[in-house]
Write an enzyme that holds these catalytic residues in place. Structure first.
Site, PDB file in Angstrom:
ATOM      1  N   GLY A  12       0.859  -1.192   0.000  1.00 10.90           N
ATOM      2  CA  GLY A  12       0.000   0.000   0.000  1.00 10.90           C
ATOM      3  C   GLY A  12       0.892   1.237   0.000  1.00 10.90           C
ATOM      4  O   GLY A  12       2.100   1.154  -0.295  1.00 10.90           O
ATOM      5  N   ALA A  14       2.126   3.002   2.454  1.00  7.45           N
ATOM      6  CA  ALA A  14       3.249   2.973   3.396  1.00  7.45           C
ATOM      7  C   ALA A  14       4.359   2.064   2.862  1.00  7.45           C
ATOM      8  O   ALA A  14       5.546   2.425   2.887  1.00  7.45           O
ATOM      9  CB  ALA A  14       2.771   2.501   4.759  1.00  7.45           C
ATOM     10  N   GLY A  15       3.966   0.894   2.365  1.00  3.94           N
ATOM     11  CA  GLY A  15       4.961  -0.059   1.877  1.00  3.94           C
ATOM     12  C   GLY A  15       5.703   0.476   0.662  1.00  3.94           C
ATOM     13  O   GLY A  15       6.942   0.430   0.595  1.00  3.94           O
ATOM     14  N   HIS A 244     -16.312   5.593  11.387  1.00  2.00           N
ATOM     15  CA  HIS A 244     -16.552   6.746  10.502  1.00  2.00           C
ATOM     16  C   HIS A 244     -18.041   7.073  10.501  1.00  2.00           C
ATOM     17  O   HIS A 244     -18.871   6.178  10.396  1.00  2.00           O
ATOM     18  CB  HIS A 244     -16.089   6.395   9.079  1.00  2.00           C
ATOM     19  N   ARG A 305     -14.402  12.750  13.572  1.00  2.00           N
ATOM     20  CA  ARG A 305     -15.272  11.594  13.311  1.00  2.00           C
ATOM     21  C   ARG A 305     -15.879  10.993  14.566  1.00  2.00           C
ATOM     22  O   ARG A 305     -17.037  10.582  14.556  1.00  2.00           O
ATOM     23  CB  ARG A 305     -14.459  10.539  12.569  1.00  2.00           C
TER      24      ARG A 305
HETATM   25  C1  LIG Z   1     -12.857   3.592   1.995  1.00  2.00           C
HETATM   26  C2  LIG Z   1     -11.693   4.309   2.648  1.00  2.00           C
HETATM   27  C3  LIG Z   1     -11.358   5.589   2.252  1.00  2.00           C
HETATM   28  C4  LIG Z   1     -10.284   6.261   2.839  1.00  2.00           C
HETATM   29  N1  LIG Z   1      -9.975   7.537   2.445  1.00  2.00           N
HETATM   30  C5  LIG Z   1      -8.935   8.170   3.030  1.00  2.00           C
HETATM   31  C6  LIG Z   1      -8.596   9.494   2.647  1.00  2.00           C
HETATM   32  O1  LIG Z   1      -9.213  10.103   1.795  1.00  2.00           O
HETATM   33  N2  LIG Z   1      -7.546  10.084   3.269  1.00  2.00           N
HETATM   34  C7  LIG Z   1      -6.816   9.453   4.227  1.00  2.00           C
HETATM   35  O2  LIG Z   1      -5.859  10.033   4.740  1.00  2.00           O
HETATM   36  N3  LIG Z   1      -7.117   8.179   4.581  1.00  2.00           N
HETATM   37  C8  LIG Z   1      -8.140   7.526   4.013  1.00  2.00           C
HETATM   38  N4  LIG Z   1      -8.438   6.247   4.400  1.00  2.00           N
HETATM   39  C9  LIG Z   1      -7.496   5.510   5.255  1.00  2.00           C
HETATM   40  C10 LIG Z   1      -6.311   5.044   4.406  1.00  2.00           C
HETATM   41  O3  LIG Z   1      -6.773   4.676   3.131  1.00  2.00           O
HETATM   42  C11 LIG Z   1      -5.552   3.853   4.989  1.00  2.00           C
HETATM   43  O4  LIG Z   1      -5.297   4.068   6.342  1.00  2.00           O
HETATM   44  C12 LIG Z   1      -4.240   3.662   4.249  1.00  2.00           C
HETATM   45  O5  LIG Z   1      -4.442   3.590   2.861  1.00  2.00           O
HETATM   46  C13 LIG Z   1      -3.523   2.410   4.725  1.00  2.00           C
HETATM   47  O6  LIG Z   1      -2.377   2.230   3.936  1.00  2.00           O
HETATM   48  P1  LIG Z   1      -1.277   1.167   4.312  1.00  2.00           P
HETATM   49  O7  LIG Z   1      -0.173   1.320   3.340  1.00  2.00           O
HETATM   50  O8  LIG Z   1      -0.942   1.265   5.753  1.00  2.00           O
HETATM   51  O9  LIG Z   1      -1.994  -0.234   4.125  1.00  2.00           O
HETATM   52  P2  LIG Z   1      -2.838  -0.835   2.902  1.00  2.00           P
HETATM   53  O10 LIG Z   1      -3.027   0.090   1.792  1.00  2.00           O
HETATM   54  O11 LIG Z   1      -4.032  -1.460   3.539  1.00  2.00           O
HETATM   55  O12 LIG Z   1      -1.895  -1.954   2.372  1.00  2.00           O
HETATM   56  C14 LIG Z   1      -1.643  -3.125   3.113  1.00  2.00           C
HETATM   57  C15 LIG Z   1      -0.718  -3.988   2.305  1.00  2.00           C
HETATM   58  O13 LIG Z   1      -0.306  -5.091   3.111  1.00  2.00           O
HETATM   59  C16 LIG Z   1      -0.464  -6.297   2.397  1.00  2.00           C
HETATM   60  N5  LIG Z   1      -0.700  -7.348   3.396  1.00  2.00           N
HETATM   61  C17 LIG Z   1      -1.584  -7.374   4.413  1.00  2.00           C
HETATM   62  N6  LIG Z   1      -1.445  -8.508   5.105  1.00  2.00           N
HETATM   63  C18 LIG Z   1      -0.464  -9.220   4.508  1.00  2.00           C
HETATM   64  C19 LIG Z   1       0.143 -10.476   4.746  1.00  2.00           C
HETATM   65  N7  LIG Z   1      -0.230 -11.278   5.758  1.00  2.00           N
HETATM   66  N8  LIG Z   1       1.115 -10.893   3.902  1.00  2.00           N
HETATM   67  C20 LIG Z   1       1.530 -10.125   2.841  1.00  2.00           C
HETATM   68  N9  LIG Z   1       0.992  -8.910   2.585  1.00  2.00           N
HETATM   69  C21 LIG Z   1       0.019  -8.472   3.411  1.00  2.00           C
HETATM   70  C22 LIG Z   1      -1.610  -6.050   1.460  1.00  2.00           C
HETATM   71  O14 LIG Z   1      -1.548  -6.934   0.368  1.00  2.00           O
HETATM   72  C23 LIG Z   1      -1.342  -4.608   1.062  1.00  2.00           C
HETATM   73  O15 LIG Z   1      -0.410  -4.567   0.025  1.00  2.00           O
HETATM   74  C24 LIG Z   1      -9.541   5.601   3.843  1.00  2.00           C
HETATM   75  C25 LIG Z   1      -9.879   4.321   4.245  1.00  2.00           C
HETATM   76  C26 LIG Z   1     -10.973   3.688   3.684  1.00  2.00           C
HETATM   77  C27 LIG Z   1     -11.366   2.340   4.217  1.00  2.00           C
END
Ligand SMILES: Cc1cc2nc3c(=O)[nH]c(=O)nc-3n(C[C@H](O)[C@H](O)[C@H](O)COP(=O)(O)OP(=O)(O)OC[C@H]3O[C@@H](n4cnc5c(N)ncnc54)[C@H](O)[C@@H]3O)c2cc1C
Length: 670
Positions: A12, A14-15, A244, A305
């Site tokens: 995602g 962060a990654g 939310h 929220r």
């Molecule tokens: C509908 C929605 C809308 C949003 N809109 C906003 C916004 O407008 N602004 C804002 O700031 N925030 C928003 N958020 C929050 C934000 O989107 C998330 O907090 C953020 O995108 C999380 O990113 P991340 O990189 O931490 O994880 P993610 O994007 O969830 O990525 C997780 C990654 O980990 C991998 N993974 C998970 N478990 C495993 C495993 N066991 N083995 C291998 N890989 C694994 C997945 O495949 C994925 O690649 C929203 C959230 C939602 C639900």
């Protein structure tokens, strides 16, 4: 000697930001993701990403104001150094993303456009229509591919992280407790194998599925975080879960109607008369109850929220004033120009129309709160930066000159190896899986920022650790192979045990992992979200104990030796149950109300006892709820002084007879 490699789990925002930063430092990266990285949950993000920019600055906004708002929004539970650094770094993140080609909306003069978002009186949210996450993710994916083409990044898509490999964990083997790799499973061939890594970055997102139906994607189980927790990583503020206020309830999941809808002028209301069954267009302004605008005249519909959610809950559940007596309120944009709505909010307009069957440009949306985000997550540490006021600063009022500059390194020391490292050396947590930035409530549009900030800023810390600390002294290829073999065997044994449970017939209800997962979600949503009480939380812990016992007897429905998705989900259910139990226990122990954690039996904030981070540690030698030992650690409050978090609430007057008077009929400009 081979060059040291770093492992990033999660593709995602962060990654990918971490991959880009670490690869830029010349260190090869192995990137693991359960789904193609462009399908990571970040792609769903809608409304935007916060940062001060020149236009905001001209209105009197500053990085410091962003910092202050975030700390106040989080009810003082976030350590202040990392948040200051994130707010100061934010404009650089936006500049970088712009240069990478993110199509941010622009004003007629060509400036990046800004919109209002919750918890701020200033426009400071950058956006790309209502599909911001997708645009950001695709831009970072492109950069990742550049490094992939240069041979610095190797992607393992459709691989599931199973367990971190930690030296010294295995009896009789040498080691100083550092993380030296992972064990993962190929989700197609089902092969389980170990990977060496000089450092491991967990960027695996949130745990919405623990609560059943949420706004999250189906892969957001929190399984990876739970596995790290079970392997010894601490978990911070587990009880802080964001619900939310505005989602479309659905039979399968809840679909978010982004805060950007309110940021662009959306108004929340219900008919003043209980049970009023007229269509919304037939209810005149003076017979509508704009309860957020009435109760919070300063912020109106843009209160944070947790507050909006509790108010909607109160109106529907306690007062029975929901539309048609149901748990629904209107989110109304029909007073705005339809063309403007399409331009600014096209993405979510389409989602609503598709799933609710009505065009929100012409009919108010019907919404209700849904579980959305986890402020809690894997506990991480940091090295403070250079900003040390003699006294904590008082409230930073809008328009005031910021008391410090916004140079990098004021909140956290640049490149300090321990920035966002867990208590296990070499194991990092970035993005939503990290607990650090949002305290007891996350402000809208700060999540995307914290994800990208983690990757870009603390990615540098990972590089420092690899090149200057233990991996530099004792390279990872010298680690005894038996440590890796041990963890592979442990994970293979778990899989074999599950596969051995498959019998001809469908599993009975009490041993069906899907039903166990569903019951867990229903219980967690009922007990651990908007309103919590001692009695309900204890009942929840009893239910979770029952579910854990049943999970011990669970039977897998599908024996497939290839792409066995029921295996992956069933395994995650066991991990989610452990996370759920820890969340419920932490909720029970925090006897106060703070941000998203609202205890009906302890309705006030109690700084004396609980202005502290909850830190949970797992002890597998104990049984049941005793496996989670919970302690409290001091929170950094030396930069801004805690103050009451009211958002200017006007105390509720005694209920008026239904339909008696006009309640806040005029829009409040925030
Ligand atoms: C509908 C929605 C809308 C949003 N809109 C906003 C916004 O407008 N602004 C804002 O700031 N925030 C928003 N958020 C929050 C934000 O989107 C998330 O907090 C953020 O995108 C999380 O990113 P991340 O990189 O931490 O994880 P993610 O994007 O969830 O990525 C997780 C990654 O980990 C991998 N993974 C998970 N478990 C495993 C495993 N066991 N083995 C291998 N890989 C694994 C997945 O495949 C994925 O690649 C929203 C959230 C939602 C639900």
């Amino acid at each position: 000697m081979q060059q040291q490699r770093v492992i990033v789990v999660g593709g995602g925002l962060a990654g990918l930001a971490a991959v880009v930063r670490i690869a830029e430092a010349g260190i090869p990266v192995d990137l693991f993701s359960m789904v193609p990285v462009k399908r990571s949950h970040s792609v769903c993000a809608q409304g935007g990403i916060n940062a001060c920019n020149e236009v905001a600055r001209q209105q009197g906004y500053s990085e410091y104001q962003h910092f202050d708002e975030t700390i106040y929004g989080g009810d003082y539970l976030a350590d202040q150094g990392p948040v200051l650094e994130m707010a100061n770094f934010a404009p650089k993140v936006i500049d970088l993303l712009d240069r990478m080609g993110v199509p941010f909306n622009r004003t007629g003069e060509g400036q990046r456009d800004l919109r209002l978002f919750g918890g701020s009186l200033f426009k400071r949210t950058h956006f790309a229509g209502a599909t911001t996450g997708q645009q950001l993710l695709y831009a970072l994916d492109e950069q990742t591919r550049r490094h992939e083409a240069a041979g610095l990044v190797k992607k393992y898509e459709f691989w599931e992280f199973l367990w971190p490999v930690i030296e010294g964990e295995v009896h009789g083997l040498e080691g100083d407790g550092r993380c030296v790799g992972i064990v993962a499973q190929d989700m197609r061939t089902m092969q389980i194998r170990a990977f060496r890594g000089a450092a491991v970055v967990m960027a695996t997102g949130g745990c919405g599925l623990v609560f059943g139906k949420s706004t999250n994607s189906v892969i957001c189980t929190g399984g990876a975080a739970s596995r790290c927790y079970q392997a010894g990583a601490w978990y911070g503020n587990g009880e802080m879960i964001q619900v939310h206020p505005t989602a479309i309830p659905g039979a399968d999941k809840c679909r978010l109607m982004s805060e950007s809808a309110r940021g662009e002028g959306g108004r929340v209301w219900v008919p003043q008369k209980k049970g009023d069954d007229r269509t919304p267009a037939d209810i005149p302004e003076n017979e509508r109850w704009y309860f957020l605008e009435e109760r919070y005249p300063k912020y109106g519909n843009l209160v944070p929220r947790d507050i909006a959610t509790r108010e909607i809950f109160d109106v529907c559940v306690n007062d029975g004033m929901g539309i048609g007596g149901q748990n629904q309120v209107y989110l109304d944009l029909t007073h705005k120009d339809p063309e403007y709505l399409t331009r600014k909010l096209g993405g979510i307009m389409e989602i609503y129309e598709k799933f609710a069957g009505e065009d929100p440009r012409h009919a108010p949306m019907r919404i209700f709160p849904a579980v959305h985000y986890s402020m809690g997550g894997v506990w991480t540490q940091f090295t403070p930066g250079t900003y040390e006021p003699e006294q904590p600063w008082h409230e930073h009022k809008p328009g005031m000159a910021p008391p410090i500059d916004s140079e990098v390194g004021r909140g956290m020391r640049v490149g300090a190896p321990n920035n966002m490292m867990t208590n296990i050396p070499g194991l990092y947590a970035f993005g939503e899986v990290n607990f650090a930035f949002h305290g007891a409530t996350r402000l809208g549009a700060n999540a995307l920022l914290s994800c990208i900030f983690d990757g870009l800023f603390s990615g540098q810390s990972v590089a420092s650790y690899v090149t200057q600390e233990s991996p530099a002294e004792r390279p990872i290829d010298q680690v005894d192979q038996s440590i890796y073999d041990h963890v592979v065997q442990q994970e293979q044994a778990k899989v074999d045990r599950l596969l051995d449970t498959v019998e001809g017939a469908e599993p009975a209800d009490d041993t069906n992992p899907y039903l166990i997962g569903r019951e867990m979600g229903q219980e967690m949503e009922a007990a651990c979200t908007v309103v919590k009480t001692d009695q309900r939380l204890r009942q929840c812990l009893d239910k979770l104990a029952e579910l854990r016992e049943r999970y011990g007897r669970a039977r897998l429905p599908d024996p497939a030796a290839w792409t066995n998705q029921s295996l992956s989900y069933s395994r995650a259910v066991g991990d989610m149950l452990i996370l759920a139990e820890m969340i419920a226990k932490c909720s029970l122990l925090r006897e106060e109300s703070r941000g998203s954690h609202y205890r009906l039996d302890f309705p006030d904030r109690d700084d004396e006892r609980f202005l502290k981070t909850t830190v949970a540690a797992f002890d597998a030698t104990k049984g049941g709820v005793e496996q989670h030992s919970v302690e409290y650690r001091p929170v950094q409050t030396d930069l801004v002084k805690p103050r009451p978090r009211t958002y200017g609430k006007v105390e509720k007057e005694p209920a008026e007879p239904a339909g008696a008077a006009s309640r806040g009929a005029e829009p409040v400009s925030a």
